[in-house]
Every structure is written in C-alpha cells, then in structure tokens.
Write a protein that holds these residues in place. Structure first.
Motif, PDB file in Angstrom:
ATOM      1  N   GLU A 124    -116.855   5.865 -29.893  1.00  9.39           N
ATOM      2  CA  GLU A 124    -117.487   4.567 -30.166  1.00  9.39           C
ATOM      3  C   GLU A 124    -116.997   3.662 -28.957  1.00  9.39           C
ATOM      4  OE1 GLU A 124    -116.125   3.951 -33.979  1.00  9.39           O
ATOM      5  OE2 GLU A 124    -117.698   4.852 -35.198  1.00  9.39           O
ATOM      6  N   TYR A 175    -124.550   0.329 -29.109  1.00  3.64           N
ATOM      7  CA  TYR A 175    -124.060   0.362 -30.452  1.00  3.64           C
ATOM      8  C   TYR A 175    -125.164   0.503 -31.527  1.00  3.64           C
ATOM      9  CZ  TYR A 175    -119.098   0.088 -29.516  1.00  3.64           C
ATOM     10  OH  TYR A 175    -117.748   0.191 -29.047  1.00  3.64           O
ATOM     11  N   MET A 176    -126.009  -0.326 -31.363  1.00  3.70           N
ATOM     12  CA  MET A 176    -127.311  -0.042 -32.291  1.00  3.70           C
ATOM     13  C   MET A 176    -128.181   1.392 -32.010  1.00  3.70           C
ATOM     14  SD  MET A 176    -127.733  -2.377 -34.107  1.00  3.70           S
ATOM     15  CE  MET A 176    -125.859  -3.182 -34.549  1.00  3.70           C
ATOM     16  N   LYS A 199    -125.825   3.840 -34.061  1.00  4.01           N
ATOM     17  CA  LYS A 199    -125.940   3.932 -35.261  1.00  4.01           C
ATOM     18  C   LYS A 199    -127.427   4.548 -35.780  1.00  4.01           C
ATOM     19  CE  LYS A 199    -123.546  -0.399 -36.698  1.00  4.01           C
ATOM     20  NZ  LYS A 199    -123.375  -1.567 -37.227  1.00  4.01           N
ATOM     21  N   SER A 200    -128.494   4.356 -34.984  1.00  8.42           N
ATOM     22  CA  SER A 200    -129.773   4.984 -35.213  1.00  8.42           C
ATOM     23  C   SER A 200    -129.449   6.667 -35.265  1.00  8.42           C
ATOM     24  CB  SER A 200    -130.835   4.592 -34.382  1.00  8.42           C
ATOM     25  OG  SER A 200    -130.933   3.077 -34.329  1.00  8.42           O
ATOM     26  N   ASP A 251    -127.659   8.088 -38.360  1.00  7.76           N
ATOM     27  CA  ASP A 251    -128.348   8.209 -39.375  1.00  7.76           C
ATOM     28  C   ASP A 251    -129.578   9.169 -39.246  1.00  7.76           C
ATOM     29  OD1 ASP A 251    -127.306   6.239 -40.353  1.00  7.76           O
ATOM     30  OD2 ASP A 251    -128.677   4.613 -40.248  1.00  7.76           O
TER      31      ASP A 251
END
Lengths: 310, 66
Positions: free
Chosen positions: A213, A262-263, A266-267, A270
């Motif tokens: 991260e 970061y987006m 996150k995708s 998931d």
C-alpha cells in the motif's frame, strides 16, 4: 514553503492523495505506521518466522530488506536472510549486486546468490538471443519474470524460509493488474494480492508484499532518508516491456487525479477475490521438475523446452 | 532567472526560467512529479519550494530501471 502537517517544520514530501505533508522525521513515522498496518491487516508474519527477502540491489528490495531487518530486532522469533537472483544481464546486474552486497554486509544480513546460468542453464542475455533465434513471441521481461519467480521459490524453500518478502509496491501491483486486464489474463489477475502464490501447497513458500500500500515514490523517500538510495542503473531490457509505457500513463493520471492508484488497488482486491472464487485453478506439481504449479507442466519448464535449455 | 538542474547521475544543466517554484520548473522541463523527487543541497524538498537565482536542483528518478 509547505509545512509538516504534524509539527509545522518545513516539509520534504507532500502526499497529495491525502492532503498532508511531512518533514523527514514524521515521514518515517507515517511510513512505518502504514507498513505495520499492512503487515497486520494481511497477517503477513507470525511470531516465529525464518524470513527470506528477495533482493535485486534496486531501491525497492533494499528498502524491504532494511525495513524487515529493523523490524526483526523487535521480534525475537524472527531470523532474516536475503536472496538475490542473478539473471545474467551484462552491465546491469553486476552493478546492483555490488550495491546489495555493500548494504547486506553493513546491516549484518546473511545472503545467498543464485544464478540463471547455474540453475536454468543460460543467462538471460543468452535466453533472449535463443528466444529470438527460435522465433518465440516473448519479451525479455517474460523470461526474466517466469524464471526469477521459479528460482525465488525454489531457493527460498532450500534456505528453509517460512515466508518470502518481496519489494513490490503499490505502483508495481497496479501496473500488473492493468497489464492483466489489457491482456485478458484473468487467471493471473486472480493470483494478485498482498499475500500471493499457491498458498497452502507443499513446496510453495508464502510470498508477501510489505509495501503493497506504499507508492513507489515513498519507497524512494524512505531509502533517501535512510541513506541507502542505490546508484541508478537501468536494465537494458526495461524499455522493451509493456510495463514501461503503462506505468508512465498511470503516473500521468495520478499526477492529474491524486488517489487514482489507490482506487485501482481497491478495484483489484475486489475483482481478484471475485475471480478467485470461480477461476483460481487447483494447485498441482509440475510433472517435469516437481515444483508447485497451477498446470501439469510449469511455465518455467514450458519456456525451457521452447528455448532448448536446461 | 537562471537555475541549475540535473537528473541524479546526469550532467548539470543551466536553464533560464520563469518558474517560481520547483514544481513549475519540473512542469516546464516535462518531468512528472510522480517520476522524479526534487532535492536541493542534498535534501528532499516539496514542489512548492521557491526558486532563487542560482538554485541547484537534483531530480531523483522514482522509476527503477529494472
């Protein structure tokens, strides 16, 4: 001049995606807090571990080694070793090996160096030539990645590793995810994550990415502040790979729209989880070399056969 | 205003610039802030750092070469 969001001293780094800035001291505190949070969140280590850190001599893996070695001083049940894969890239790897040895000796980390030439049967330079002669459609980074991952697992296991740490950062992971999407490689996409590989299978050493991260830029800040930013030397094959172009486009987007990386991460988390449920593949053993594999013949043996080596 | 700059490991260059900050200088040189970290006098600085006549800026490449 921008001030540190914690103490008000002059800042050395602005994290635009969270609207904060840090001086050197508070950057390192913030960095440490986030890496420890990642380690806890993904349960990367237990109280008793023999940690092998995969190193190249570049700043990401040196930073991972520096961080893990420092953290290990607080955990009595941990031992740390380093493992370097020498692919055999003239004018490149010999320089980074020098940087690595200097740091490993200074930090008191035992290490092992394993070469493509001895283990695979040819240097990467020779493999690239053979591949071109055989008319194979692969880029140098394909051979390098397949054989390096193969040897990292094999050598780490031989060293008695309970966990293998790599220096992969947020940028690496986001690039790999986007590459898998653009190549419609859903099976590989499913294998992405902070703790990777064919987990739970005998012969496979669990692989963890402690900087999962952390943006690449912040790993550079960490290495500069700790005084070990290595000499900059570029792999002669780096610009030939798809990744080289892709990372530049992702960086342009991040600069214009802070937080993009970061987006995407996150995708990734998931989507990879959803895909794993349906397409993960069953862990097996390669019928040629016996190493862990998702197919009957592992990718390293498949490439070796195509190249006529090993 | 004249400033000197280099990418770490490269040659120093002198540029006559209208940029008032390191970030503006980077933009004028086509250097992405995601790909280079600026430093002055061996210390990292933010892009908002003001430039003065004769300031020497070293840009540290973020992207590793491997």
């Amino acid at each position: 001049m921008v001030s540190c969001s914690v103490c008000g001293k002059p800042a050395i780094y602005s994290a635009k995606y969270e609207g904060k800035a840090y001086c050197g001291e508070h950057f390192l505190e913030w960095f440490d807090r986030r890496v420890r949070k990642t380690i806890r969140k993904y349960r990367m280590f237990g109280s008793k571990e023999h940690i092998v850190v995969a190193v190249s001599g570049g700043k990401d893996s040196l930073a991972a080694l520096h961080y893990v070695k420092k953290l290990s001083k607080r955990v009595p049940g941990w031992t740390v070793e380093a493992l370097l894969i020498d692919e055999g890239i003239r004018g490149y790897r010999d320089v980074t090996v020098k940087d690595f040895k200097r740091c490993a000796e200074e930090w008191g980390v035992p290490y092992r160096i394993v070469s493509f030439k001895e283990e695979i049967g040819a240097t990467l330079d020779d493999i690239v030539k053979k591949g071109a002669e055989a008319g194979l459609p692969y880029q140098p980074c394909t051979y390098c990645g397949v054989f390096r991952r193969y040897l990292l697992n094999k050598a780490a296991r031989e060293m008695g590793a309970t966990v293998l740490v790599t220096g992969h950062n947020l940028d690496d992971e986001v690039q790999t995810f986007m590459m898998n999407i653009m190549r419609h490689d859903v099976e590989r996409l499913a294998r992405l994550g902070p703790v990777t590989g064919i987990s739970g299978q005998e012969g496979f050493v669990r692989r963890v990415k402690i900087f999962y991260e952390v943006p690449e830029k912040e790993v550079v800040v960490y290495s500069v502040l700790n005084g070990f930013f290595p000499e900059f030397v570029e792999c002669p094959y780096a610009r030939l790979g798809f990744r080289w172009d892709l990372r530049h486009y992702i960086n342009l987007l991040e600069e214009k729209y802070p937080g993009t990386k970061y987006m995407i991460l996150k995708s990734l988390l998931d989507i990879a989880e959803a895909v794993r449920k349906g397409k993960g593949g069953t862990p097996k053993r390669c019928t040629v070399c016996g190493e862990p594999s998702t197919k009957d013949v592992c990718r390293a043996c498949e490439l070796k056969a195509l190249l006529g080596i090993g | 205003m004249k400033v000197r700059w280099r990418v770490l490991g490269g040659e120093w260059q002198e540029t006559d610039t209208e940029a008032k900050t390191v970030g503006e200088l980077m933009a004028s040189l086509g250097l992405s802030a995601e790909e280079y970290l600026p430093s002055i006098g061996g210390k990292l600085v933010t892009e908002d750092e003001e430039l003065k006549e004769g300031t020497e800026v070293t840009f540290i490449p973020v992207v590793s070469g491997g």
